[in-house]
Design an enzyme around this catalytic site. Structure first.
Site, PDB file in Angstrom:
ATOM      1  N   HIS A  15       0.838  -1.192   0.000  1.00  0.00           N
ATOM      2  CA  HIS A  15       0.000   0.000   0.000  1.00  0.00           C
ATOM      3  C   HIS A  15       0.884   1.257   0.000  1.00  0.00           C
ATOM      4  O   HIS A  15       2.103   1.175   0.119  1.00  0.00           O
ATOM      5  CB  HIS A  15      -0.959   0.026   1.198  1.00  0.00           C
ATOM      6  CG  HIS A  15      -0.306   0.310   2.512  1.00  0.00           C
ATOM      7  ND1 HIS A  15      -0.996   0.776   3.603  1.00  0.00           N
ATOM      8  CD2 HIS A  15       0.981   0.199   2.930  1.00  0.00           C
ATOM      9  CE1 HIS A  15      -0.180   0.937   4.619  1.00  0.00           C
ATOM     10  NE2 HIS A  15       1.018   0.599   4.250  1.00  0.00           N
ATOM     11  N   CYS A  34       5.842   6.486   4.559  1.00  0.00           N
ATOM     12  CA  CYS A  34       4.693   5.667   4.135  1.00  0.00           C
ATOM     13  C   CYS A  34       4.009   6.253   2.912  1.00  0.00           C
ATOM     14  O   CYS A  34       3.139   5.622   2.313  1.00  0.00           O
ATOM     15  CB  CYS A  34       3.689   5.524   5.276  1.00  0.00           C
ATOM     16  SG  CYS A  34       4.360   4.654   6.684  1.00  0.00           S
ATOM     17  N   HIS A  40       4.948   0.233  -0.452  1.00  0.00           N
ATOM     18  CA  HIS A  40       5.771  -0.711   0.312  1.00  0.00           C
ATOM     19  C   HIS A  40       4.847  -1.814   0.816  1.00  0.00           C
ATOM     20  O   HIS A  40       3.622  -1.698   0.726  1.00  0.00           O
ATOM     21  CB  HIS A  40       6.454   0.009   1.481  1.00  0.00           C
ATOM     22  CG  HIS A  40       5.478   0.622   2.432  1.00  0.00           C
ATOM     23  ND1 HIS A  40       4.948   1.882   2.236  1.00  0.00           N
ATOM     24  CD2 HIS A  40       4.886   0.137   3.532  1.00  0.00           C
ATOM     25  CE1 HIS A  40       4.088   2.142   3.205  1.00  0.00           C
ATOM     26  NE2 HIS A  40       4.027   1.098   4.013  1.00  0.00           N
ATOM     27  N   HIS A  42       3.675  -5.055   3.675  1.00  0.00           N
ATOM     28  CA  HIS A  42       3.639  -5.523   5.064  1.00  0.00           C
ATOM     29  C   HIS A  42       3.255  -6.998   5.085  1.00  0.00           C
ATOM     30  O   HIS A  42       2.448  -7.440   4.266  1.00  0.00           O
ATOM     31  CB  HIS A  42       2.582  -4.773   5.881  1.00  0.00           C
ATOM     32  CG  HIS A  42       2.891  -3.343   6.104  1.00  0.00           C
ATOM     33  ND1 HIS A  42       3.825  -2.910   7.019  1.00  0.00           N
ATOM     34  CD2 HIS A  42       2.405  -2.219   5.519  1.00  0.00           C
ATOM     35  CE1 HIS A  42       3.887  -1.590   7.003  1.00  0.00           C
ATOM     36  NE2 HIS A  42       3.041  -1.133   6.091  1.00  0.00           N
ATOM     37  N   ASP A  80      -5.115 -10.631   0.087  1.00  0.00           N
ATOM     38  CA  ASP A  80      -3.761 -11.187   0.200  1.00  0.00           C
ATOM     39  C   ASP A  80      -2.988 -11.036  -1.109  1.00  0.00           C
ATOM     40  O   ASP A  80      -3.511 -11.317  -2.185  1.00  0.00           O
ATOM     41  CB  ASP A  80      -3.838 -12.663   0.593  1.00  0.00           C
ATOM     42  CG  ASP A  80      -2.469 -13.214   0.957  1.00  0.00           C
ATOM     43  OD1 ASP A  80      -1.703 -12.526   1.662  1.00  0.00           O
ATOM     44  OD2 ASP A  80      -2.146 -14.348   0.524  1.00  0.00           O
ATOM     45  N   HIS A  81      -1.742 -10.567  -0.988  1.00  0.00           N
ATOM     46  CA  HIS A  81      -0.865 -10.327  -2.142  1.00  0.00           C
ATOM     47  C   HIS A  81      -1.488  -9.347  -3.139  1.00  0.00           C
ATOM     48  O   HIS A  81      -1.342  -9.497  -4.355  1.00  0.00           O
ATOM     49  CB  HIS A  81      -0.443 -11.639  -2.817  1.00  0.00           C
ATOM     50  CG  HIS A  81       0.604 -12.366  -2.027  1.00  0.00           C
ATOM     51  ND1 HIS A  81       0.318 -13.039  -0.856  1.00  0.00           N
ATOM     52  CD2 HIS A  81       1.936 -12.477  -2.210  1.00  0.00           C
ATOM     53  CE1 HIS A  81       1.425 -13.551  -0.376  1.00  0.00           C
ATOM     54  NE2 HIS A  81       2.434 -13.213  -1.158  1.00  0.00           N
ATOM     55  N   GLU A 129       0.480  -4.848  12.140  1.00  0.00           N
ATOM     56  CA  GLU A 129       1.130  -4.315  10.943  1.00  0.00           C
ATOM     57  C   GLU A 129       2.628  -4.609  10.987  1.00  0.00           C
ATOM     58  O   GLU A 129       3.243  -4.969   9.989  1.00  0.00           O
ATOM     59  CB  GLU A 129       0.885  -2.809  10.890  1.00  0.00           C
ATOM     60  CG  GLU A 129       1.502  -2.104   9.713  1.00  0.00           C
ATOM     61  CD  GLU A 129       1.379  -0.592   9.877  1.00  0.00           C
ATOM     62  OE1 GLU A 129       0.889   0.047   8.958  1.00  0.00           O
ATOM     63  OE2 GLU A 129       1.768  -0.079  10.939  1.00  0.00           O
TER      64      GLU A 129
END
Ligand code: NI
Length: 145
Positions: A15, A34, A40, A42, A80-81, A129
């Site tokens: 994100h 951020c 980037h 997580h 996810d991903h 996170e």
């Protein structure tokens, strides 16, 4: 007596924190690194807590496989991903983990009426996170992003 069951899931996603209503300079001031242009990632952990009575026949509070199916369908498959900034379920929200937490709660809230989960209620959602940051939202809060 009420028993609380917490199930932990892995969620990897990317994100960028960016509010389109602000200037680039204001975004950098608010979100720091951020807000870096290319985003980037997580490796989040999502914890879902349900609450209910122990079924005298099974000795369990709910069917874990049914809970896994619900979380998979509502959260893991869509998120996810993925780049969270492009996921329709989060549209219009800056993809902070606070907002991710709230969106997950809303997505799961209605699913518990599913036949195998109707004896439990959603109690809370917690999203980790980083090892230093986690966010938690209780189901009795107000709904919606
Ligand atoms: Ni981030």
């Amino acid at each position: 007596v009420t028993v609380y069951l917490t199930r932990r899931y892995r969620l990897s996603a990317s994100h960028r924190l960016h509010d389109p209503r602000l200037s680039d300079e204001e975004n950098r001031a608010r979100y720091g690194k951020c807000n870096n242009l290319h985003g980037h990632g997580h490796n989040y952990f999502v914890e879902v807590t349900v609450a209910g009575k122990v079924d005298p026949h099974t000795g369990m509070v709910c069917d874990l496989e049914a809970l896994d199916r619900l979380v998979s369908a509502k959260v893991l498959v869509p998120f996810d991903h993925q780049n969270l900034d492009l996921v329709p379920e989060l549209r219009g929200a800056v993809t902070t983990t606070e907002n991710l937490c709230r969106a997950i709660l809303d997505l799961l809230r209605d699913g518990l009426s599913h036949e195998h989960l109707n004896a439990v209620r959603l109690d809370r959602v917690r999203v980790e996170e980083t090892p230093r940051n986690s966010f938690e939202v209780a189901a009795d809060g107000s709904p919606g992003i």
